[in-house]
Design a protein around this motif. Structure first.
Motif, short mmCIF file in Angstrom:
data_model
loop_
_atom_site.label_atom_id
_atom_site.label_comp_id
_atom_site.label_asym_id
_atom_site.label_seq_id
_atom_site.Cartn_x
_atom_site.Cartn_y
_atom_site.Cartn_z
N THR A 59 0.83 -1.20 0.00
CA THR A 59 0.00 0.00 0.00
C THR A 59 0.86 1.25 0.00
O THR A 59 1.85 1.33 0.73
CB THR A 59 -0.91 0.01 1.24
N LEU A 60 0.49 2.21 -0.83
CA LEU A 60 1.08 3.54 -0.75
C LEU A 60 0.13 4.38 0.08
O LEU A 60 -1.01 4.60 -0.31
CB LEU A 60 1.24 4.15 -2.15
N LEU A 61 0.60 4.82 1.24
CA LEU A 61 -0.27 5.53 2.18
C LEU A 61 0.27 6.94 2.39
O LEU A 61 1.48 7.13 2.54
CB LEU A 61 -0.30 4.77 3.51
N GLY A 62 -0.62 7.90 2.41
CA GLY A 62 -0.19 9.26 2.69
C GLY A 62 -1.33 10.23 2.52
O GLY A 62 -2.37 9.88 1.96
N PRO A 63 -1.16 11.46 3.00
CA PRO A 63 -2.22 12.47 2.85
C PRO A 63 -2.33 12.88 1.38
O PRO A 63 -1.46 12.57 0.57
CB PRO A 63 -1.73 13.63 3.71
N SER A 64 -3.41 13.59 1.04
CA SER A 64 -3.58 13.97 -0.35
C SER A 64 -2.46 14.90 -0.77
O SER A 64 -1.97 15.71 0.01
CB SER A 64 -4.94 14.64 -0.56
N GLY A 65 -2.00 14.71 -2.01
CA GLY A 65 -0.90 15.53 -2.52
C GLY A 65 0.47 15.00 -2.15
O GLY A 65 1.47 15.67 -2.34
N CYS A 66 0.55 13.76 -1.64
CA CYS A 66 1.86 13.23 -1.24
C CYS A 66 2.55 12.52 -2.38
O CYS A 66 3.67 12.06 -2.26
CB CYS A 66 1.74 12.31 -0.03
#
Lengths: 589, 363
Positions: free
Chosen positions: B40-47
């Motif tokens: 999974t690639l996880l992060g806030p929007s715009g990451c």
């Protein structure tokens, strides 16, 4: 298992695509060509569109400064005399401002009232009314002016006849007046105001008003402090836009103004060109002035809309909760039906009644019905071919136009091609050019080129194609921008080539937009007047100018029959349009 | 994971950089996905997570770096190689589902098989198999425009797996579903992925979802990778303040690391000394300690002796159903604690706070 076979097939395919030097080389070359084509494409499109749009305008500019021999390019002498002459006849400018101002004010009043009633109140029959209110736009100002001339012309007008018959006194109404011209313009070109204002009202989030009510603001306070400020930019930009449209309007001022020798800029240009000897220089200068004023006003309209864009908030269409109006709803309904009566029912009834008589009258005992006008209209040497020519032009311009517009829309909104904004600007430019002025420029441009298309349908076709580019692009762009790019990308991810993706996904999804654009261009072509009036030749007559000529030269009964024929053709197109739209979107426009 | 696939990962991303105009969306990242793994690639929007995924699909053109499938480059800036999307053999579930509204459910699912010119009986079989897997076979002849959000989601998944792709990409596939359906689909997606053994790369901004379904999680921030690890590692051993804060909930306690009588201790603001099990942290420097609220135990004061217990008082109690969240006043300020609803402490009551040193992570 089938999945392992597929997987194997996949890796081989991948391998061949990646490792085979030939394949890579070919792919790279193809990619490079495609990449280079992009850079060739933009200048090419710009050159063609720019040529179509700007080249004729250059002739208008040149002629407006020409003080030597009229219609001679390049001009033998240059000066500002034409502009100076224009200002000698200040009353023409005053007339134009008066008529356009009056018409815009009435159109906004009508448009705002109708838009508010139909979007914000719960009156019965809203859906039907909304469709009927669109009809005057398709009837065109020319048909509107003819029908109101038939209705309220001094002495012969049907309403005046009736008034005289009943009361014995003289005329009740005179539509051959500045107010009459503005009235007809507002009724038949004001629909744009209705469309623009209701779009603003529909895009307003109802919770903004609800918040005001919750905070304790009463109904009136909410309207004054929240609703009006929110819709104000939309209304203002609609007003400026409609004013610019009215400045360039020709048909109503022509049909109703010429008999009373009342001239506005557009009719003055017509007079100057067709007088003997023709005063081309002055016509060009007047046209330039009109073009510049329209350009400025349209730019202002755009700026107002952009600056006030907080009114549109999310761009999402809401169905605002309708205001409860109680018993007032009968009054509001009556207002809507009155508009439909004045702009659709009464004019069409008058035209039909007139077209079936030899001498139009509304006094029942004196009527004598006959189909002779229709026979004449369809048989008489020049009129039948004009009708046929208009249909041929409509069909071919719409078909070719839609193909070109499709490519343009794809380049502008989907291809990420450098310079696509510039292309959009050039393509949309004809919007700001009054069609009369453009027709004049095209006339001079093709008279001065050794390609013999002047006086043929080709020139008319070219003119229609150019002036209706913005219409087609706007219609199709609306549909294309609603298509989620994911739908196209997904086809590629599933393994489809670009061509397959276009065939199986993009084009089927664009079909309603293509149909709508085709029909709108067809309708606009069949009823075109402003440019056609200068470009039609003895062997390339088209319907709208022919109606005008008949009106001037012979009877109103015959021109009424022709107007009915044109309106029927257009309405058939509109009916197909609405059906298509409903089938694809499940709801009326 | 078998040894062969760990030798050559199915997907390998090296030094990948993506620019939009002048702004960089991805700043040279490296990672790999082994065969059959769900990462999974996880992060806030715009990451940059979606940009990375789209670059792997070939929908975005990176500015430099390499993307390899089974060791073979599908994108390589040095070799000017960029295999077009349709030749990469990946499949994708879009955030908007991208269900073609002008086709039936069957035609949507059959699309990839038709492109691959499968014989019609075999195609029918595979479509039905795929629709069976998402329990949508009954809807086969339904027009795709007449489906609910959850149904569209299932069709999108069926379409993505129907042609047996080697790599499956998910672009926030559950973000448009309501909470209940999302939890349900999460289980189904993981089930399906495990059953078919499809190598998957999954993009989400929902940390709970990422922890629940992944073999490994890649936490991204502003176009860079913050941490790569199993869900347990990411949760229990966050590398940075960002990861501790973004994944799950954490108390971030500022203080200094001290060494006394051969033991490490962490001194907080209220001169509280906590036992920590740090290995490589710097002594004396101001630093932060992360402590997950679920790792803290509360005991009623006076209920008996608690080794290393710290006295505090319950400031606020919030009932969440599955757990109760307390904000506890303690010498170092306020501490968030989550306890099962079987343990109840009244607001204002004195409690003894305790936790083990291994749960105190120095950042």
């Amino acid at each position: 298992m089938s999945s392992s076979t597929a997987r194997h097939a996949r890796s081989t395919q991948l391998q061949s695509a990646v490792q085979s030097p030939v394949a890579t080389g070919a792919a790279r070359a193809l990619h490079a060509v495609a990449g280079r084509a992009r850079y060739i494409l933009t200048p090419l499109v710009l050159l063609i569109c720019g040529g179509l749009v700007l080249y004729p305008m250059m002739f208008v500019v040149a002629e407006s400064f020409n003080t030597g021999e009229a219609g001679h390019f390049p001009p033998s002498a240059i000066g500002l005399d034409n502009y100076a002459e224009m200002f000698e006849d200040v009353h023409i400018l005053e007339n134009t401002a008066l008529v356009a101002g009056l018409a815009a004010a009435m159109a906004i009043l009508i448009g705002f009232t109708l838009a508010w009633i139909l979007t914000r109140t719960a009156i019965p029959g809203r859906a039907l009314l909304e469709q009927l209110i669109g009809l005057p736009y398709y009837m065109t100002p020319l048909v509107g002016a003819l029908s109101w001339a038939v209705l309220a012309g001094p002495k012969t007008g049907l309403l005046n006849q009736l008034w005289q018959h009943l009361t014995g006194s003289s005329d009740l109404l005179n539509v051959y007046s500045p107010f009459g011209i503005a009235w007809v313009m507002a009724l038949f070109e004001g629909t744009v105001a209705f469309v623009m204002i209701s779009a603003t009202m529909k895009s307003m989030d109802p919770s903004l008003e609800e918040a005001s009510r919750v905070m304790g603001g009463g109904k009136l306070r909410t309207i004054l402090r929240v609703t009006l400020p929110l819709v104000a930019p939309g209304v203002l930009s609609a007003a400026v836009f409609v004013f610019a449209e009215m400045l360039g309007s020709f048909a109503a001022a022509f049909v109703l103004g010429i008999p009373a020798r009342f001239f506005v800029i557009t009719t003055a240009i017509w007079e100057e060109t067709l007088s003997f000897p023709p005063d081309y220089g002055r016509a060009a200068a007047t046209g330039m002035a009109l073009f510049l004023v329209m350009l400025v006003t349209l730019t202002i309209a755009r700026l107002v809309l952009r600056k006030g864009s907080y009114a549109t908030i999310s761009g999402k269409a809401f169905r605002p909760r309708p205001v409860e109006v109680g018993r007032l709803r009968w009054v509001l309904q009556f207002i809507c039906w009155s508009y439909v009566g004045l702009a659709v029912v009464l004019p069409l009834a008058a035209l039909l009644l007139t077209s079936f008589q030899r001498f139009a009258t509304v006094i029942w005992s004196q009527t004598h019905f006959t189909a002779v006008n229709y026979r004449t209209a369809l048989q008489m040497g020049a009129l039948g071919p004009a009708f046929a020519n208009s249909l041929i032009l409509g069909l071919s311009v719409a078909t070719i136009g839609v193909c070109v517009v499709g490519v343009l829309v794809w380049i502008i909104y989907r291809s990420r091609t450098p310079g696509s904004t510039l292309i959009e600007y050039v393509v949309m430019f004809p919007q700001a050019v009054p069609r009369m002025v453009f027709g004049l420029g095209l006339l001079w441009a093709w008279l001065n080129i050794p390609i013999p298309i002047y006086g043929t349908l080709w020139l008319l076709g070219l003119a229609y194609f150019t002036v209706f580019l913005p219409l087609g692009v706007r219609t199709l762009a609306g549909v294309v921008m609603q298509i989620d790019p994911g739908l196209e990308e997904c086809a590629r991810v599933c393994g489809a080539s670009w061509i397959r993706q276009m065939r199986t996904v993009t084009l089927p999804l664009m079909r309603p937009g293509i149909t709508a654009a085709w029909l709108l261009i067809f309708i606009a072509s069949v009823r075109e007047l402003g440019a056609s009036i200068f470009l039609m030749g003895p062997n390339s007559k088209v319907i709208a100018p022919q109606i005008v000529n008949t009106w001037l030269a012979s009877s109103s009964e015959l021109s009424a029959a022709m107007a009915v024929l044109q309106t029927v053709t257009v309405f058939i197109g509109v009916a197909i349009l609405l059906r298509t739209v409903r089938r694809f979107y499940g709801a009326p426009m | 994971m078998n040894s062969a696939s760990s030798a050559t990962p199915r997907i390998e991303v090296a030094q990948l950089k993506v620019h939009y105009g002048d702004t960089a969306a991805v700043h040279g990242i490296d990672f790999s996905v082994a065969a059959g793994e769900l990462v999974t690639l996880l992060g806030p929007s715009g990451c940059g997570k979606t940009t990375t995924l789209r670059s792997i699909a070939g929908l975005e053109t990176p500015s430099s770096g390499r993307i390899l499938f089974d060791g073979k480059p599908v994108y390589c800036s040095a070799e000017h190689r960029n295999v077009p999307t349709e030749k990469r053999g990946v499949s994708m579930v879009f955030q908007s589902y991208a269900i073609w509204p002008h086709m039936t459910v069957f035609d949507n699912v059959a699309y990839g098989l038709r492109v691959r010119r499968l014989p019609s009986t075999q195609m029918r079989q595979q479509v039905e198999h795929a629709l069976d897997l998402v329990q949508m076979r009954a809807f086969s002849d339904r027009s795709a425009s007449k489906l609910s959000g959850g149904q569209q989601q299932r069709v999108a998944v069926a379409r993505a797996i129907a042609f047996s792709p080697e790599v499956l990409l998910f672009d926030e596939p559950l973000s448009n579903l309501d909470a209940r359906l999302r939890a349900e689909m999460r289980v189904e997606l993981r089930d399906l992925q495990q059953r078919l053994g499809i190598t998957s790369l999954y993009v989400t901004h929902d940390q709970e979802e990422a922890l629940a379904i992944s073999d490994r999680v890649i936490v991204m921030r502003e176009g860079r990778i913050e941490q790569i690890g199993t869900p347990e590692e990411i949760y229990a051993q966050p590398d940075s303040r960002f990861v501790a804060d973004f994944v799950g909930c954490a108390n971030l306690i500022p203080g200094r690391l001290r060494e006394g009588d051969g033991k490490l201790s962490f001194e907080t603001e209220g001169s509280l000394s906590l036992a920590v099990a740090a290995n490589a942290a710097l002594r004396g420097e101001a630093t932060t300690l992360a402590l997950r609220p679920a790792f803290v135990t509360l005991t009623h004061a006076g209920a008996g002796q608690v080794p290393d217990g710290i006295i505090g008082s319950v400031h606020r109690r919030m009932f969440h159903g599955d757990y109760v969240q307390y904000i506890v006043d303690w010498p170092a300020g306020k501490l968030i604690v989550r306890r099962p609803p079987t343990e109840v402490f009244a607001e204002g009551s004195k409690v003894i706070i305790s936790f083990s040193a291994e749960h105190c992570v120095l950042l």
